[in-house]
Design a protein around this motif. Structure first.
Motif, PDB file in Angstrom:
ATOM      1  N   GLN A  85       0.839  -1.210   0.000  1.00 16.66           N
ATOM      2  CA  GLN A  85       0.000   0.000   0.000  1.00 16.66           C
ATOM      3  C   GLN A  85       0.874   1.261   0.000  1.00 16.66           C
ATOM      4  N   ASP A 105      -1.851   0.308 -13.582  1.00 19.31           N
ATOM      5  CA  ASP A 105      -3.280   0.018 -13.716  1.00 19.31           C
ATOM      6  C   ASP A 105      -3.652  -1.354 -13.155  1.00 19.31           C
ATOM      7  N   PRO A 108      -4.544  -0.597  -7.317  1.00 19.00           N
ATOM      8  CA  PRO A 108      -4.762   0.779  -6.845  1.00 19.00           C
ATOM      9  C   PRO A 108      -3.790   1.162  -5.734  1.00 19.00           C
ATOM     10  N   ARG A 109      -2.860   0.259  -5.386  1.00 17.08           N
ATOM     11  CA  ARG A 109      -2.006   0.539  -4.221  1.00 17.08           C
ATOM     12  C   ARG A 109      -0.822   1.472  -4.488  1.00 17.08           C
ATOM     13  N   SER A 111       0.938   4.848  -4.972  1.00 20.19           N
ATOM     14  CA  SER A 111       0.555   6.221  -4.637  1.00 20.19           C
ATOM     15  C   SER A 111       1.288   7.227  -5.523  1.00 20.19           C
ATOM     16  N   ALA A 131      -1.592  13.323 -15.354  1.00 20.30           N
ATOM     17  CA  ALA A 131      -2.467  14.142 -14.499  1.00 20.30           C
ATOM     18  C   ALA A 131      -3.906  14.036 -14.997  1.00 20.30           C
ATOM     19  N   HIS A 134      -4.783   9.847 -14.656  1.00 16.01           N
ATOM     20  CA  HIS A 134      -4.627   9.239 -13.326  1.00 16.01           C
ATOM     21  C   HIS A 134      -4.522  10.333 -12.260  1.00 16.01           C
ATOM     22  N   PRO A 135      -5.632  11.078 -12.055  1.00 15.32           N
ATOM     23  CA  PRO A 135      -5.563  12.262 -11.181  1.00 15.32           C
ATOM     24  C   PRO A 135      -5.194  11.933  -9.734  1.00 15.32           C
ATOM     25  N   HIS A 136      -5.397  10.694  -9.285  1.00 14.96           N
ATOM     26  CA  HIS A 136      -5.096  10.376  -7.884  1.00 14.96           C
ATOM     27  C   HIS A 136      -3.667   9.891  -7.663  1.00 14.96           C
ATOM     28  N   LEU A 137      -2.925   9.755  -8.760  1.00 16.99           N
ATOM     29  CA  LEU A 137      -1.545   9.297  -8.643  1.00 16.99           C
ATOM     30  C   LEU A 137      -0.624  10.524  -8.655  1.00 16.99           C
ATOM     31  N   ALA A 138       0.289  10.613  -7.682  1.00 16.93           N
ATOM     32  CA  ALA A 138       1.252  11.719  -7.674  1.00 16.93           C
ATOM     33  C   ALA A 138       2.354  11.377  -8.677  1.00 16.93           C
TER      34      ALA A 138
END
Ligand code: AVJ
Length: 334
Positions: A85, A105, A108-109, A111, A131, A134-138
């Protein structure tokens, strides 16, 4: 694409030629003034070279890219299943995100994604695409020569790390350089890291040589592009058509070599120097080492990695290796 080697920021403006990269000229001159002439493989990857490499990846003879891609479709979900995670994916030589997406893909773990490449503008485009999709991936792009020591962005150093080095780019490094690179990556990624490496395998030269000397002459154009590039960027006066493309299997060293063979005696000007070629003299432009599975495992072990898993395609053309960092914590003596 696959850019590596010194990314020289030094450039001066030449009235007649525009922007000239002093690093390109210096690297080229050093190689061309040696007794056995060489040019660094990183010179291939200007925009035209990247375009030609893209064509190579689709050639019928060049099994490398499509074989790795198909194998990664199987491997990615298996590797992703073990990803912790909040993990960070660190890609060495990230010309685009297509291979990384197979991993990103699959779980979802993850980050964060850290693509490392010398091509800054390409990385900016990559980050913008990610961006959007994959808006939730930094995404933390690092513009750097991945062969030189580098540090990870502060934001990701405390998270679990998976390094990723696809494309068989490791084949461009001679065994000593490959060992040094693998050790460097282990130090950068740190304790408990994992490293996923794609490597083309040793095979019948009758299969290997055409992959580097295709019927359509795309690889020949890719090879000669380094001479066009020196003409464009460094004001050299090579006649690229006076050099023949040659790909040879060097069995003793386990590598495909690419050369440009001077078809006649000729002289070339570069950076104020005169470079003489005898008829038949070659410029050695690339090595592509082909390891066995055990050979690559041994190199990684020398660099302090533990082999965790290896996958190969059904035809035994290509390999993907998962290595683990397992430094034992040294207990202080009682
Ligand atoms: C990008 C280094 C993996 O060695 O197969 C392809 C480069 N050179 N055709 C390779 C390359 C000629 C490629 N790598």
């Amino acid at each position: 694409m696959d850019g590596h080697g010194a990314a020289s920021a030094a450039a001066h403006v030449d009235e007649t030629r525009g922007e000239v990269d002093d690093g390109v000229v210096a690297d080229a001159l050093a190689g061309l003034c040696a007794a056995r002439k060489t040019l660094p493989a990183k010179l291939f990857y200007d925009p035209e070279g990247c375009r030609l490499f893209g064509l190579i990846t689709g050639l019928p003879e060049y099994y490398v890219t499509r074989t790795e891609r198909a194998l990664l479709e199987t491997v990615a979900p298996e590797v992703a299943a073990d990803v912790a995670q909040g993990a960070v994916l660190v890609e060495y030589g990230a010309s685009d995100e297509t291979k990384a997406l197979l991993l990103l893909d699959a779980t979802p773990r993850f980050s964060a994604y850290v693509p490392i490449d010398v091509a800054g503008p390409e990385l900016t485009l990559l980050a913008a695409r990610m961006a959007g999709s994959h808006p939730h991936l930094a995404v933390h792009p690092v513009t750097a020569d991945f062969l030189a020591p580098l540090s990870l962005p502060d934001a990701v150093t405390a998270r679990p790390r998976l390094g990723f080095f696809p494309g068989s780019t490791i084949g461009n490094l001679d065994p000593a350089a490959a060992r040094a690179f693998l050790r460097e990556v282990r130090e950068t990624l740190g304790r408990g890291a994992r490293f996923l490496v794609g490597a083309d395998l040793r095979k019948d030269p009758a299969r290997l040589v055409p992959a580097y000397d295709d019927a359509q002459g795309v690889t020949a154009a890719f090879n000669r592009n380094v001479l066009h590039r020196l003409n464009r960027e460094a004001g050299a006066d090579f006649e690229p058509d006076a050099f023949a493309h040659r790909a040879v299997w060097n069995d003793a060293l386990g590598r495909i070599e690419m050369h440009l063979v001077s078809e006649r005696a000729q002289e070339v000007r570069l950076g104020g120097r005169l470079i003489r070629f005898a008829a038949g003299e070659t410029i050695h432009t690339e090595n592509s080492y082909k390891h066995t599975v055990d050979g690559l495992q041994a190199l990684a072990a020398d660099a302090g990695w533990t082999g965790l898993r290896v996958w190969t395609d059904p035809d035994g053309l290509f390999s993907i290796h998962l290595f683990g960092e397992s430094t034992q914590h040294q207990e202080p003596a009682p």
